[in-house]
Design a protein around this motif. Structure first.
Motif, PDB file in Angstrom:
ATOM      1  N   ASN A  35      -7.712   7.808  15.247  1.00 43.92           N
ATOM      2  CA  ASN A  35      -8.682   7.163  15.937  1.00 43.92           C
ATOM      3  C   ASN A  35      -9.506   6.223  14.694  1.00 43.92           C
ATOM      4  N   GLY A  36      -8.891   5.761  13.337  1.00 43.54           N
ATOM      5  CA  GLY A  36      -9.421   5.218  12.575  1.00 43.54           C
ATOM      6  C   GLY A  36     -10.568   5.677  11.490  1.00 43.54           C
ATOM      7  N   VAL A  37     -10.477   7.014  11.535  1.00 48.68           N
ATOM      8  CA  VAL A  37     -11.299   7.922  10.667  1.00 48.68           C
ATOM      9  C   VAL A  37     -10.526   8.178   9.169  1.00 48.68           C
ATOM     10  N   VAL A  38     -11.085   7.690   8.223  1.00 49.23           N
ATOM     11  CA  VAL A  38     -10.548   8.344   7.016  1.00 49.23           C
ATOM     12  C   VAL A  38     -11.220   9.602   6.521  1.00 49.23           C
ATOM     13  N   LEU A  39     -10.605  10.663   6.709  1.00 53.38           N
ATOM     14  CA  LEU A  39     -10.811  11.910   6.329  1.00 53.38           C
ATOM     15  C   LEU A  39     -10.631  12.319   4.996  1.00 53.38           C
ATOM     16  N   PHE A  40     -11.476  12.785   4.147  1.00 52.64           N
ATOM     17  CA  PHE A  40     -11.286  13.078   2.755  1.00 52.64           C
ATOM     18  C   PHE A  40     -11.330  14.682   2.565  1.00 52.64           C
ATOM     19  N   ASP A  41     -10.543  15.278   1.523  1.00 54.97           N
ATOM     20  CA  ASP A  41     -10.489  16.521   1.590  1.00 54.97           C
ATOM     21  C   ASP A  41     -11.553  17.305   1.329  1.00 54.97           C
ATOM     22  N   ASP A  42     -12.631  16.832   0.847  1.00 55.26           N
ATOM     23  CA  ASP A  42     -14.210  17.366   0.696  1.00 55.26           C
ATOM     24  C   ASP A  42     -14.791  17.313   2.072  1.00 55.26           C
ATOM     25  N   THR A  43     -14.082  16.852   3.157  1.00 54.60           N
ATOM     26  CA  THR A  43     -14.864  16.858   4.442  1.00 54.60           C
ATOM     27  C   THR A  43     -15.687  15.716   4.798  1.00 54.60           C
ATOM     28  N   GLY A  44     -15.735  14.809   3.601  1.00 55.83           N
ATOM     29  CA  GLY A  44     -16.501  13.653   3.986  1.00 55.83           C
ATOM     30  C   GLY A  44     -15.794  12.650   4.807  1.00 55.83           C
ATOM     31  N   GLU A  45     -16.208  11.459   5.349  1.00 53.65           N
ATOM     32  CA  GLU A  45     -15.499  10.820   6.221  1.00 53.65           C
ATOM     33  C   GLU A  45     -15.958   9.054   5.902  1.00 53.65           C
TER      34      GLU A  45
END
Length: 67
Positions: A35-45
């Motif tokens: 869906n185009g979201v960049v999801l980081f391991d720390d749960t940031g987006e």
């Protein structure tokens, strides 16, 4: 953007993190969702429109009662 059937949640949906990973980079700590979201391991987006979603961190201490 998503071609899955049924379609993954949109980038604006509250459950957007449930979308399928199309490119994983665990060594760098992020994944690109369909869906185009960049999801980081720390749960940031980072959303496709450039909006940043802060990480959701657990705060406070949970106390356990001694038995």
């Amino acid at each position: 953007m998503c071609q899955h059937k049924p379609a993954c949640p949109s980038a604006q949906a509250t459950d957007r993190e449930a979308a399928t990973v199309v490119s994983a980079h665990p060594d760098q700590g992020w994944s690109l969702l369909c869906n185009g979201v960049v999801l980081f391991d720390d749960t940031g987006e980072i959303l496709p429109d450039g909006k940043i979603v802060a990480p959701r961190r657990v705060t406070g201490v949970v106390a356990c009662a001694a038995a």
